[in-house]
Motif scaffolding. Structure first.
Motif, mmCIF file in Angstrom:
data_model
loop_
_atom_site.group_PDB
_atom_site.id
_atom_site.type_symbol
_atom_site.label_atom_id
_atom_site.label_comp_id
_atom_site.label_asym_id
_atom_site.label_seq_id
_atom_site.Cartn_x
_atom_site.Cartn_y
_atom_site.Cartn_z
ATOM 1 N N UNK A 41 0.840 -1.204 0.000
ATOM 2 C CA UNK A 41 0.000 0.000 0.000
ATOM 3 C C UNK A 41 0.877 1.257 0.000
ATOM 4 N N UNK A 42 1.924 1.236 0.797
ATOM 5 C CA UNK A 42 2.842 2.365 0.868
ATOM 6 C C UNK A 42 3.524 2.632 -0.462
ATOM 7 N N UNK A 43 3.938 1.574 -1.141
ATOM 8 C CA UNK A 43 4.560 1.740 -2.463
ATOM 9 C C UNK A 43 3.576 2.338 -3.459
ATOM 10 N N UNK A 44 2.314 1.872 -3.405
ATOM 11 C CA UNK A 44 1.305 2.413 -4.311
ATOM 12 C C UNK A 44 1.111 3.907 -4.060
ATOM 13 N N UNK A 45 0.974 4.284 -2.793
ATOM 14 C CA UNK A 45 0.752 5.696 -2.445
ATOM 15 C C UNK A 45 1.948 6.563 -2.825
ATOM 16 N N UNK A 46 3.140 6.055 -2.577
ATOM 17 C CA UNK A 46 4.344 6.817 -2.920
ATOM 18 C C UNK A 46 4.395 7.074 -4.432
ATOM 19 N N UNK A 47 4.122 6.042 -5.226
ATOM 20 C CA UNK A 47 4.114 6.194 -6.681
ATOM 21 C C UNK A 47 3.035 7.192 -7.105
ATOM 22 N N UNK A 48 1.877 7.109 -6.469
ATOM 23 C CA UNK A 48 0.771 8.022 -6.779
ATOM 24 C C UNK A 48 1.182 9.467 -6.488
ATOM 25 N N UNK A 49 1.855 9.679 -5.365
ATOM 26 C CA UNK A 49 2.317 11.024 -5.021
ATOM 27 C C UNK A 49 3.347 11.530 -6.029
ATOM 28 N N UNK A 50 4.289 10.689 -6.377
ATOM 29 C CA UNK A 50 5.324 11.081 -7.343
ATOM 30 C C UNK A 50 4.691 11.419 -8.688
ATOM 31 N N UNK A 76 1.866 12.550 -9.215
ATOM 32 C CA UNK A 76 1.080 13.782 -9.097
ATOM 33 C C UNK A 76 1.899 14.954 -8.559
ATOM 34 N N UNK A 77 3.204 14.769 -8.429
ATOM 35 C CA UNK A 77 4.077 15.836 -7.955
ATOM 36 C C UNK A 77 3.762 16.305 -6.552
ATOM 37 N N UNK A 78 3.375 15.366 -5.693
ATOM 38 C CA UNK A 78 2.990 15.717 -4.318
ATOM 39 C C UNK A 78 3.979 15.170 -3.303
ATOM 40 N N UNK A 79 3.973 15.798 -2.140
ATOM 41 C CA UNK A 79 4.724 15.323 -0.988
ATOM 42 C C UNK A 79 3.785 14.517 -0.087
ATOM 43 N N UNK A 80 4.370 13.767 0.833
ATOM 44 C CA UNK A 80 3.593 13.002 1.804
ATOM 45 C C UNK A 80 2.590 13.912 2.517
ATOM 46 N N UNK A 81 3.010 15.107 2.874
ATOM 47 C CA UNK A 81 2.147 16.053 3.585
ATOM 48 C C UNK A 81 0.899 16.395 2.777
ATOM 49 N N UNK A 82 1.046 16.539 1.460
ATOM 50 C CA UNK A 82 -0.109 16.880 0.622
ATOM 51 C C UNK A 82 -1.162 15.771 0.668
ATOM 52 N N UNK A 108 -11.520 6.817 -0.595
ATOM 53 C CA UNK A 108 -11.089 8.217 -0.549
ATOM 54 C C UNK A 108 -9.981 8.491 -1.560
ATOM 55 N N UNK A 109 -8.983 7.646 -1.556
ATOM 56 C CA UNK A 109 -7.844 7.842 -2.463
ATOM 57 C C UNK A 109 -8.298 7.697 -3.916
ATOM 58 N N UNK A 110 -9.121 6.703 -4.177
ATOM 59 C CA UNK A 110 -9.629 6.505 -5.544
ATOM 60 C C UNK A 110 -10.367 7.743 -6.025
ATOM 61 N N UNK A 111 -11.168 8.340 -5.160
ATOM 62 C CA UNK A 111 -11.925 9.546 -5.534
ATOM 63 C C UNK A 111 -11.019 10.773 -5.632
ATOM 64 N N UNK A 112 -10.137 10.944 -4.657
ATOM 65 C CA UNK A 112 -9.251 12.116 -4.645
ATOM 66 C C UNK A 112 -8.339 12.174 -5.872
ATOM 67 N N UNK A 113 -7.911 11.003 -6.339
ATOM 68 C CA UNK A 113 -6.952 10.955 -7.439
ATOM 69 C C UNK A 113 -7.587 10.444 -8.740
ATOM 70 N N UNK A 114 -8.911 10.344 -8.763
ATOM 71 C CA UNK A 114 -9.656 9.922 -9.961
ATOM 72 C C UNK A 114 -9.043 8.676 -10.602
ATOM 73 N N UNK A 174 -3.533 -3.823 -2.894
ATOM 74 C CA UNK A 174 -2.392 -3.388 -2.082
ATOM 75 C C UNK A 174 -2.819 -3.148 -0.637
ATOM 76 N N UNK A 175 -3.981 -2.530 -0.440
ATOM 77 C CA UNK A 175 -4.490 -2.277 0.912
ATOM 78 C C UNK A 175 -4.778 -3.596 1.633
ATOM 79 N N UNK A 176 -5.413 -4.536 0.930
ATOM 80 C CA UNK A 176 -5.715 -5.829 1.534
ATOM 81 C C UNK A 176 -4.440 -6.578 1.904
ATOM 82 N N UNK A 177 -3.461 -6.555 1.017
ATOM 83 C CA UNK A 177 -2.208 -7.270 1.272
ATOM 84 C C UNK A 177 -1.366 -6.619 2.359
#
Length: 123
Positions: free
Chosen positions: A5-14, A16-22, A51-57, A69-72
């Motif tokens: 899940x963390x890897x998925x979120x990190x890739x999603x942030x990268x 989208x040009x975002x930091x963890x804080x965003x 939430x993430x699916x909606x926030x990041x379309x 990823x969340x389940x695993x």
């Protein structure tokens, strides 16, 4: 250690040009809490996939990847026993307690039984 899940979120942030804080701000949590979830120190909150699916379309494929990823990445699973009789509860709890001691053949047998049920093969 970063979870799936963390890897998925990190890739999603990268992507989208975002930091963890965003991302943390968008989820309404602190950066440290999001980091703890991504590193497996906290369970992924149940509502975060949506939430993430909606926030990041997210598209269908990305949504499925995020959900998996969340389940695993879950360390603790809660079971809702409402409507179960005592014998069914005992069976589920025995399976959970003894699962790590089952052989690979036993696990495969249980998985096959459940998959047949899911596909409508067992009535």
């Amino acid at each position: 250690m970063l979870t799936e899940f963390g890897r998925f979120c990190r890739k999603l942030r990268i992507d989208n040009g975002e930091l963890l804080k965003h991302m943390a701000d968008k989820l309404g949590v602190t950066s440290s809490y999001l980091s703890a979830v991504e590193n497996g120190k906290r369970n992924v909150p149940q509502d975060w996939v949506e939430k993430i699916a909606n926030l990041y379309s997210l598209g269908t494929e990305e949504y499925s990847e995020l959900k998996k990823a969340a389940q695993n990445s879950q360390k603790v699973v809660k079971l809702d026993f409402e409507g179960f009789d005592l014998e069914d509860k005992d069976t589920l709890l025995a399976l959970a307690r003894q699962f790590k001691d089952l052989t690979e053949d036993d696990k495969m047998l249980i998985k096959n039984i459940l998959q047949k049920r899911k596909k409508g093969g067992i009535k």
